[in-house]
Scaffold this motif. Structure first.
Motif, PDB file in Angstrom:
ATOM      1  N   ILE A 138      44.052 -11.182  83.387  1.00 12.56           N
ATOM      2  CA  ILE A 138      45.150 -12.016  83.955  1.00 12.56           C
ATOM      3  C   ILE A 138      44.920 -13.355  84.150  1.00 12.56           C
ATOM      4  N   ASN A 139      45.418 -14.244  83.426  1.00 11.17           N
ATOM      5  CA  ASN A 139      45.119 -15.595  83.732  1.00 11.17           C
ATOM      6  C   ASN A 139      46.237 -16.304  84.209  1.00 11.17           C
ATOM      7  N   ASN A 140      45.862 -17.219  85.366  1.00 14.37           N
ATOM      8  CA  ASN A 140      46.973 -17.755  86.323  1.00 14.37           C
ATOM      9  C   ASN A 140      47.242 -19.115  85.439  1.00 14.37           C
ATOM     10  N   THR A 141      48.214 -19.496  85.096  1.00 12.48           N
ATOM     11  CA  THR A 141      48.546 -20.737  84.483  1.00 12.48           C
ATOM     12  C   THR A 141      49.656 -21.513  85.229  1.00 12.48           C
ATOM     13  N   SER A 142      50.900 -22.063  85.093  1.00 10.70           N
ATOM     14  CA  SER A 142      51.834 -22.527  85.709  1.00 10.70           C
ATOM     15  C   SER A 142      53.086 -22.892  84.750  1.00 10.70           C
ATOM     16  N   ILE A 143      54.212 -23.034  85.371  1.00  5.99           N
ATOM     17  CA  ILE A 143      55.491 -23.301  84.699  1.00  5.99           C
ATOM     18  C   ILE A 143      55.296 -24.697  84.107  1.00  5.99           C
ATOM     19  N   ALA A 144      54.258 -25.658  84.519  1.00 11.99           N
ATOM     20  CA  ALA A 144      54.035 -26.810  84.227  1.00 11.99           C
ATOM     21  C   ALA A 144      53.290 -26.490  82.608  1.00 11.99           C
ATOM     22  N   GLY A 145      52.810 -25.342  82.450  1.00 10.94           N
ATOM     23  CA  GLY A 145      52.547 -25.393  81.004  1.00 10.94           C
ATOM     24  C   GLY A 145      53.517 -24.772  79.961  1.00 10.94           C
ATOM     25  N   LEU A 146      54.719 -24.542  80.636  1.00 16.73           N
ATOM     26  CA  LEU A 146      55.606 -24.002  80.051  1.00 16.73           C
ATOM     27  C   LEU A 146      56.827 -25.209  79.648  1.00 16.73           C
ATOM     28  N   ILE A 147      56.919 -26.013  80.491  1.00 20.25           N
ATOM     29  CA  ILE A 147      57.697 -27.088  80.520  1.00 20.25           C
ATOM     30  C   ILE A 147      57.170 -28.437  80.567  1.00 20.25           C
ATOM     31  N   PRO A 148      57.428 -29.123  79.557  1.00 18.25           N
ATOM     32  CA  PRO A 148      56.937 -30.451  79.625  1.00 18.25           C
ATOM     33  C   PRO A 148      57.654 -31.418  80.503  1.00 18.25           C
ATOM     34  N   GLY A 149      57.032 -32.528  80.989  1.00 18.27           N
ATOM     35  CA  GLY A 149      57.796 -33.177  82.196  1.00 18.27           C
ATOM     36  C   GLY A 149      56.923 -34.569  82.510  1.00 18.27           C
ATOM     37  N   LEU A 150      57.608 -35.403  83.442  1.00 13.67           N
ATOM     38  CA  LEU A 150      57.064 -36.530  83.775  1.00 13.67           C
ATOM     39  C   LEU A 150      55.867 -36.196  84.662  1.00 13.67           C
ATOM     40  N   ALA A 151      54.648 -37.095  84.474  1.00  9.01           N
ATOM     41  CA  ALA A 151      53.412 -37.215  85.486  1.00  9.01           C
ATOM     42  C   ALA A 151      52.809 -35.887  85.303  1.00  9.01           C
ATOM     43  N   MET A 152      51.462 -36.053  85.783  1.00 11.97           N
ATOM     44  CA  MET A 152      50.707 -35.006  85.964  1.00 11.97           C
ATOM     45  C   MET A 152      50.117 -34.626  84.646  1.00 11.97           C
ATOM     46  N   LEU A 153      49.796 -35.509  83.778  1.00 10.34           N
ATOM     47  CA  LEU A 153      49.512 -35.110  82.323  1.00 10.34           C
ATOM     48  C   LEU A 153      48.317 -34.119  82.263  1.00 10.34           C
ATOM     49  N   ALA A 154      47.274 -34.333  82.738  1.00  4.19           N
ATOM     50  CA  ALA A 154      46.083 -33.650  82.827  1.00  4.19           C
ATOM     51  C   ALA A 154      46.402 -32.212  83.120  1.00  4.19           C
ATOM     52  N   TYR A 155      47.021 -31.932  84.087  1.00  7.74           N
ATOM     53  CA  TYR A 155      47.380 -30.688  84.640  1.00  7.74           C
ATOM     54  C   TYR A 155      48.311 -29.922  83.913  1.00  7.74           C
ATOM     55  N   ARG A 156      49.252 -30.472  83.194  1.00  4.90           N
ATOM     56  CA  ARG A 156      50.102 -29.806  82.323  1.00  4.90           C
ATOM     57  C   ARG A 156      49.627 -29.618  81.270  1.00  4.90           C
ATOM     58  N   THR A 157      48.719 -30.366  80.659  1.00  6.07           N
ATOM     59  CA  THR A 157      47.851 -30.282  79.303  1.00  6.07           C
ATOM     60  C   THR A 157      46.972 -28.850  79.717  1.00  6.07           C
ATOM     61  N   SER A 158      46.383 -28.957  80.769  1.00  6.43           N
ATOM     62  CA  SER A 158      45.464 -27.757  80.894  1.00  6.43           C
ATOM     63  C   SER A 158      46.072 -26.391  81.217  1.00  6.43           C
ATOM     64  N   LYS A 159      47.156 -26.482  81.718  1.00  6.05           N
ATOM     65  CA  LYS A 159      47.929 -25.186  81.720  1.00  6.05           C
ATOM     66  C   LYS A 159      48.544 -24.664  80.425  1.00  6.05           C
ATOM     67  N   MET A 160      49.111 -25.607  79.693  1.00  6.49           N
ATOM     68  CA  MET A 160      49.539 -25.108  78.294  1.00  6.49           C
ATOM     69  C   MET A 160      48.459 -24.692  77.436  1.00  6.49           C
ATOM     70  N   ALA A 161      47.417 -25.214  77.546  1.00  8.06           N
ATOM     71  CA  ALA A 161      46.308 -24.857  76.758  1.00  8.06           C
ATOM     72  C   ALA A 161      45.661 -23.618  77.248  1.00  8.06           C
ATOM     73  N   ALA A 162      45.748 -23.252  78.576  1.00  2.20           N
ATOM     74  CA  ALA A 162      45.364 -22.172  79.199  1.00  2.20           C
ATOM     75  C   ALA A 162      46.281 -20.925  78.503  1.00  2.20           C
ATOM     76  N   ILE A 163      47.613 -21.228  78.518  1.00  4.60           N
ATOM     77  CA  ILE A 163      48.328 -20.270  77.917  1.00  4.60           C
ATOM     78  C   ILE A 163      48.135 -19.883  76.610  1.00  4.60           C
ATOM     79  N   HIS A 164      48.085 -20.912  75.569  1.00  5.54           N
ATOM     80  CA  HIS A 164      48.010 -20.843  74.256  1.00  5.54           C
ATOM     81  C   HIS A 164      46.483 -20.116  73.863  1.00  5.54           C
ATOM     82  N   ALA A 165      45.394 -20.380  74.735  1.00  8.59           N
ATOM     83  CA  ALA A 165      44.079 -19.720  74.592  1.00  8.59           C
ATOM     84  C   ALA A 165      44.371 -18.003  74.907  1.00  8.59           C
ATOM     85  N   SER A 166      44.977 -18.047  76.052  1.00 11.21           N
ATOM     86  CA  SER A 166      45.174 -16.625  76.323  1.00 11.21           C
ATOM     87  C   SER A 166      45.790 -15.671  75.495  1.00 11.21           C
ATOM     88  N   LYS A 167      47.009 -16.155  74.682  1.00  5.21           N
ATOM     89  CA  LYS A 167      47.466 -15.556  73.691  1.00  5.21           C
ATOM     90  C   LYS A 167      46.609 -15.313  72.495  1.00  5.21           C
TER      91      LYS A 167
END
Length: 281
Positions: A138-167
């Motif tokens: 089980i890999n812990n990501t964040s809704i920041a990886g599901l929903i693009p949004g303002l600010a915290m680009l590095a964090y959002r990008t990392s969580k999106m990447a972790a989701i894609h890698a996990s799949k």
């Protein structure tokens, strides 16, 4: 509590506090033995001590291959197996509100922990699991990886990447009987997302949480505050046999944030339409 994980052995990274610690406590209560991995030695030792003989601590930086290998080895050497890997450790980035002013100084560290750490943890655990009948990762990501949004680009990008890698890893590892799933928590009060400035007192951090709660709740259908224990229950489900047919999925534990905007804009649109047509005047 039941014994849903009786006889199973788990490694949990980032388990000195927050979601990881809550999960370790729940796993032990459900019959598992746990290796707690964390970079914070003092807090990690305390977490393991509180759980008794069913838990041990090993200091680990999840971005270091040798540290992940050591966690897997500790599980096998001490408890004789590794059935569950919860890649929970993560870091955030500075909450800069303006992308143009963000120097991205923490980008490399965020990606190393949040992406490389997930990939290494999955790979190293899978090497053992693949030779021993499979397991659950089980890999812990964040809704920041599901929903693009303002600010915290590095964090959002990392969580999106972790989701894609996990799949992708779920597809790769299915042949070995290994399931790989993700969690995507919404706002859960932990040290990671406290938004307190460095050196802030616990009292100041608590005031910040109270002040920010209405903002967090504004886009959340369920106004209830989520807890680390809520996320731990989701980890338990994905770790155990009840989720035997589930792999490659993302389970959002977010009070409905990722389901969609809870504000009824249709009513607002119809009101605007009526005003434009002079209706109801």
């Amino acid at each position: 509590m039941g014994q849903e994980l009786a006889g199973k052995v788990a490694v949990i990274t980032g388990a000195a506090r927050g979601i990881g610690r809550a999960t370790a406590a729940l796993f032990v209560a459900e019959g598992a033995r746990v290796v707690i991995g964390d970079i914070d030695e003092e807090a990690g030792q305390a977490a393991a001590l509180a759980l008794g003989e069913a838990a041990i601590f090993r200091k680990a930086d999840v971005g270091r291959t040798e540290d992940i290998d050591a966690l897997v080895a500790a599980a096998v050497d001490r408890f004789g197996a590794l059935d569950v890997m919860f890649n929970n450790a993560g870091v955030s980035c500075r909450p800069s509100a303006d992308f143009l002013d963000d120097d991205l100084a923490d980008f490399e560290q965020v990606m190393r922990v949040n992406v490389l750490g997930v990939i290494l943890g999955t790979q190293r655990a899978a090497r053992h699991m693949g030779r021993n009948g499979g397991g659950s990762i089980i890999n812990n990501t964040s809704i920041a990886g599901l929903i693009p949004g303002l600010a915290m680009l590095a964090y959002r990008t990392s969580k999106m990447a972790a989701i894609h890698a996990s799949k992708s890893m779920a597809i790769d590892l299915a042949q070995y009987g290994i399931r790989v799933n993700c969690l995507a928590p919404g706002h859960i009060p932990t040290d990671l997302n406290a938004f307190a400035p460095p050196g802030a007192s616990p009292e100041a951090a608590a005031r910040i949480q109270v002040a920010m709660k209405p903002v967090w709740d504004a886009n959340k259908p369920l106004k209830r505050q989520g807890t680390p224990e809520d996320v731990a229950q989701a980890v338990l489900f994905l770790a155990g046999d009840r989720s035997a047919q589930i792999t490659g999925t993302v389970l959002a534990v977010d009070g409905g944030i990722s389901a969609g905007d809870p504000v009824n804009h249709f009513r607002e649109l119809m009101a605007a339409r009526a005003a434009a047509l002079g209706e109801g005047a």
